[in-house]
Design a protein around this motif. Structure first.
Motif, PDB file in Angstrom:
ATOM      1  N   PRO A  42       0.825  -1.213   0.000  1.00  0.00           N
ATOM      2  CA  PRO A  42       0.000   0.000   0.000  1.00  0.00           C
ATOM      3  C   PRO A  42       0.862   1.268   0.000  1.00  0.00           C
ATOM      4  O   PRO A  42       0.580   2.223  -0.727  1.00  0.00           O
ATOM      5  CB  PRO A  42      -0.807  -0.118   1.305  1.00  0.00           C
ATOM      6  N   SER A  43       1.933   1.246   0.792  1.00  0.00           N
ATOM      7  CA  SER A  43       2.807   2.413   0.878  1.00  0.00           C
ATOM      8  C   SER A  43       3.414   2.739  -0.497  1.00  0.00           C
ATOM      9  O   SER A  43       3.468   3.902  -0.913  1.00  0.00           O
ATOM     10  CB  SER A  43       3.903   2.118   1.906  1.00  0.00           C
ATOM     11  N   ALA A  44       3.857   1.693  -1.206  1.00  0.00           N
ATOM     12  CA  ALA A  44       4.459   1.905  -2.526  1.00  0.00           C
ATOM     13  C   ALA A  44       3.435   2.450  -3.521  1.00  0.00           C
ATOM     14  O   ALA A  44       3.801   3.053  -4.528  1.00  0.00           O
ATOM     15  CB  ALA A  44       5.043   0.587  -3.043  1.00  0.00           C
ATOM     16  N   ALA A  45       2.155   2.228  -3.246  1.00  0.00           N
ATOM     17  CA  ALA A  45       1.100   2.739  -4.126  1.00  0.00           C
ATOM     18  C   ALA A  45       0.587   4.097  -3.652  1.00  0.00           C
ATOM     19  O   ALA A  45      -0.408   4.608  -4.170  1.00  0.00           O
ATOM     20  CB  ALA A  45      -0.044   1.728  -4.192  1.00  0.00           C
ATOM     21  N   GLY A  46       1.246   4.647  -2.636  1.00  0.00           N
ATOM     22  CA  GLY A  46       0.851   5.973  -2.156  1.00  0.00           C
ATOM     23  C   GLY A  46      -0.393   5.966  -1.289  1.00  0.00           C
ATOM     24  O   GLY A  46      -1.070   6.980  -1.147  1.00  0.00           O
ATOM     25  N   ILE A  47      -0.711   4.817  -0.680  1.00  0.00           N
ATOM     26  CA  ILE A  47      -1.897   4.718   0.184  1.00  0.00           C
ATOM     27  C   ILE A  47      -1.446   4.648   1.642  1.00  0.00           C
ATOM     28  O   ILE A  47      -0.834   3.661   2.057  1.00  0.00           O
ATOM     29  CB  ILE A  47      -2.736   3.460  -0.153  1.00  0.00           C
ATOM     30  N   PRO A  48      -1.723   5.677   2.438  1.00  0.00           N
ATOM     31  CA  PRO A  48      -1.369   5.599   3.855  1.00  0.00           C
ATOM     32  C   PRO A  48      -2.383   4.716   4.587  1.00  0.00           C
ATOM     33  O   PRO A  48      -3.589   4.953   4.483  1.00  0.00           O
ATOM     34  CB  PRO A  48      -1.485   7.059   4.330  1.00  0.00           C
TER      35      PRO A  48
ATOM     36  N   GLU B 243      -1.294  -4.671  -7.504  1.00  0.00           N
ATOM     37  CA  GLU B 243      -0.632  -5.891  -8.006  1.00  0.00           C
ATOM     38  C   GLU B 243       0.867  -5.651  -8.125  1.00  0.00           C
ATOM     39  O   GLU B 243       1.312  -4.563  -8.512  1.00  0.00           O
ATOM     40  CB  GLU B 243      -1.179  -6.250  -9.395  1.00  0.00           C
ATOM     41  N   ARG B 244       1.632  -6.711  -7.845  1.00  0.00           N
ATOM     42  CA  ARG B 244       3.091  -6.704  -8.044  1.00  0.00           C
ATOM     43  C   ARG B 244       3.760  -5.486  -7.419  1.00  0.00           C
ATOM     44  O   ARG B 244       4.585  -4.809  -8.031  1.00  0.00           O
ATOM     45  CB  ARG B 244       3.430  -6.795  -9.540  1.00  0.00           C
ATOM     46  N   GLY B 245       3.337  -5.194  -6.180  1.00  0.00           N
ATOM     47  CA  GLY B 245       3.827  -3.999  -5.496  1.00  0.00           C
ATOM     48  C   GLY B 245       5.331  -3.944  -5.377  1.00  0.00           C
ATOM     49  O   GLY B 245       5.974  -4.964  -5.127  1.00  0.00           O
ATOM     50  N   THR B 246       5.889  -2.767  -5.573  1.00  0.00           N
ATOM     51  CA  THR B 246       7.325  -2.433  -5.513  1.00  0.00           C
ATOM     52  C   THR B 246       8.112  -2.955  -6.718  1.00  0.00           C
ATOM     53  O   THR B 246       9.300  -2.734  -6.812  1.00  0.00           O
ATOM     54  CB  THR B 246       8.035  -2.899  -4.215  1.00  0.00           C
ATOM     55  N   ARG B 247       7.437  -3.667  -7.594  1.00  0.00           N
ATOM     56  CA  ARG B 247       8.144  -4.141  -8.808  1.00  0.00           C
ATOM     57  C   ARG B 247       7.924  -3.142  -9.942  1.00  0.00           C
ATOM     58  O   ARG B 247       7.021  -2.321  -9.874  1.00  0.00           O
ATOM     59  CB  ARG B 247       7.607  -5.509  -9.218  1.00  0.00           C
ATOM     60  N   PRO B 248       8.730  -3.220 -11.002  1.00  0.00           N
ATOM     61  CA  PRO B 248       8.610  -2.212 -12.074  1.00  0.00           C
ATOM     62  C   PRO B 248       7.217  -2.178 -12.707  1.00  0.00           C
ATOM     63  O   PRO B 248       6.787  -1.148 -13.211  1.00  0.00           O
ATOM     64  CB  PRO B 248       9.663  -2.651 -13.095  1.00  0.00           C
ATOM     65  N   ASP B 249       6.517  -3.310 -12.702  1.00  0.00           N
ATOM     66  CA  ASP B 249       5.192  -3.354 -13.327  1.00  0.00           C
ATOM     67  C   ASP B 249       4.057  -3.280 -12.301  1.00  0.00           C
ATOM     68  O   ASP B 249       2.945  -3.755 -12.550  1.00  0.00           O
ATOM     69  CB  ASP B 249       5.051  -4.602 -14.203  1.00  0.00           C
ATOM     70  N   GLN B 250       4.322  -2.642 -11.175  1.00  0.00           N
ATOM     71  CA  GLN B 250       3.265  -2.433 -10.168  1.00  0.00           C
ATOM     72  C   GLN B 250       2.068  -1.721 -10.814  1.00  0.00           C
ATOM     73  O   GLN B 250       2.238  -0.821 -11.626  1.00  0.00           O
ATOM     74  CB  GLN B 250       3.822  -1.566  -9.041  1.00  0.00           C
ATOM     75  N   ARG B 251       0.862  -2.143 -10.410  1.00  0.00           N
ATOM     76  CA  ARG B 251      -0.340  -1.493 -10.940  1.00  0.00           C
ATOM     77  C   ARG B 251      -1.404  -1.418  -9.857  1.00  0.00           C
ATOM     78  O   ARG B 251      -1.586  -2.361  -9.089  1.00  0.00           O
ATOM     79  CB  ARG B 251      -0.881  -2.300 -12.125  1.00  0.00           C
ATOM     80  N   THR B 252      -2.104  -0.297  -9.815  1.00  0.00           N
ATOM     81  CA  THR B 252      -3.171  -0.116  -8.828  1.00  0.00           C
ATOM     82  C   THR B 252      -4.501   0.082  -9.543  1.00  0.00           C
ATOM     83  O   THR B 252      -4.585   0.894 -10.462  1.00  0.00           O
ATOM     84  CB  THR B 252      -2.891   1.126  -7.954  1.00  0.00           C
ATOM     85  N   THR B 253      -5.504  -0.660  -9.133  1.00  0.00           N
ATOM     86  CA  THR B 253      -6.854  -0.493  -9.678  1.00  0.00           C
ATOM     87  C   THR B 253      -7.760  -0.044  -8.537  1.00  0.00           C
ATOM     88  O   THR B 253      -7.782  -0.676  -7.477  1.00  0.00           O
ATOM     89  CB  THR B 253      -7.371  -1.827 -10.258  1.00  0.00           C
ATOM     90  N   ILE B 254      -8.486   1.028  -8.751  1.00  0.00           N
ATOM     91  CA  ILE B 254      -9.329   1.581  -7.684  1.00  0.00           C
ATOM     92  C   ILE B 254     -10.774   1.657  -8.152  1.00  0.00           C
ATOM     93  O   ILE B 254     -11.055   2.083  -9.278  1.00  0.00           O
ATOM     94  CB  ILE B 254      -8.828   2.991  -7.279  1.00  0.00           C
TER      95      ILE B 254
END
Ligand SMILES: C[S@@+](CC[C@H](N)C(=O)[O-])C[C@H]1O[C@@H](n2cnc3c(N)ncnc32)[C@H](O)[C@@H]1O
Length: 262
Positions: free
Chosen positions: A129-135, A200-211
């Motif tokens: 979550p942190s890597a996706a900018g979610i506190p 998905e795949r947090g902290t990896r180059p292909d990390q993706r967030t769906t909201i």
């Protein structure tokens, strides 16, 4: 005088969420000293040859749809290699004691009289979550978070208690059970507009967030073809997600329209 048996040992190492930069200094030191490394699919294994140059590398990871090395065989391998006098590193994703069966491996080593230590790791439950900018907590928005496993569907009783806790809900291994989780939380009173993020795949180059909102997240996950490994975050803090920190952000509105920010 009989020769003493060589003294081997096992170090359980938490490897963090995937980016090798998130290995701890102690983890890097343990790997550099390892004779044998048994590693998981989600552990940061791409740079292992560099990090553990002397070690024999053994992949014991579970892959979706593929046969994994059963836990009792992993336990036996740890003991067998340590008995040869080796320093055996068991490299696991995240923290060894968060849904990682680290406790079972420590007990197996202790039962066999093998010295074992644990190097804590950065758990995906907080790092992704942190890597996706979610506190996970934010003053005035959420002052608690609960981490649950979605490996098996939650019971109605568990869903009722979870929905009543308030704060942020973090789900690991939850992509397959998301439909029953979302339906259950709605049934037990969570607002249908509660924002949900699938990272998905947090902290990896292909990390993706769906909201998407809670009542649209299953459709959104389908449109995005969301897949494991993913951390699901449910709660108002998701509204604070910063696209700048997510590598890719897909938002799906209530009408099913897809917006994508690189
Ligand atoms: C068996 S659990 C192990 C958790 C691990 N011990 C930890 O502390 O992160 C595996 C689950 O962790 C989550 N996970 C681990 N690494 C991840 C990553 N890089 N991105 C998203 N989810 C991840 C996923 O929910 C995955 O299904």
């Amino acid at each position: 005088m009989s020769a003493a048996a060589p003294a081997g040992r096992v170090t359980l190492v938490g490897g963090g969420p995937g980016d090798p930069d998130l290995l701890t200094v102690r983890a890097v030191r343990a790997l550099a000293d390892a004779d044998v490394v048994l590693y998981d699919r989600l552990a940061p294994h791409t740079t292992l040859a560099e990090l553990a140059p002397r070690a024999t590398l053994i992949d014991v990871g579970k892959r979706p749809g593929h046969h994994a090395v059963p836990q009792h065989e992993i336990d036996a391998l740890l003991v067998e290699h340590a008995r040869t006098g080796a320093h055996v590193v068991r490299l696991k994703g995240g923290d060894p004691y968060v849904f990682g069966r680290g406790g079972e491996e420590v007990l197996a080593c202790r039962a066999a009289g093998i010295p074992v230590t644990v190097v804590p790791g950065v758990s995906s439950a907080v790092a992704v979550p942190s890597a996706a900018g979610i506190p996970l907590t934010h003053r005035g928005v959420s002052h608690l978070f609960t981490v649950v496993s979605g490996h098996a569907p939650l019971t109605d009783d568990e869903l009722d208690r979870l929905a009543g806790l308030g704060g942020t809900i973090v789900v690991l291994m939850g992509v397959n059970t998301l439909p029953s989780l979302a339906a259950g939380l709605l049934r037990h009173g969570l607002d249908r507009t509660t924002p949900v993020a699938i990272v998905e795949r947090g902290t990896r180059p292909d990390q993706r967030t769906t909201i998407a909102p809670l009542d649209g997240i299953v459709v959104a996950a389908g449109i995005a073809h969301a897949a494991s490994p993913a951390v699901i975050v449910i709660g108002e803090v998701v509204g604070l997600a910063s696209a700048g920190e997510a590598h890719a952000l897909a938002t799906i509105d209530r009408a099913g329209a897809l917006g994508v920010e690189p």
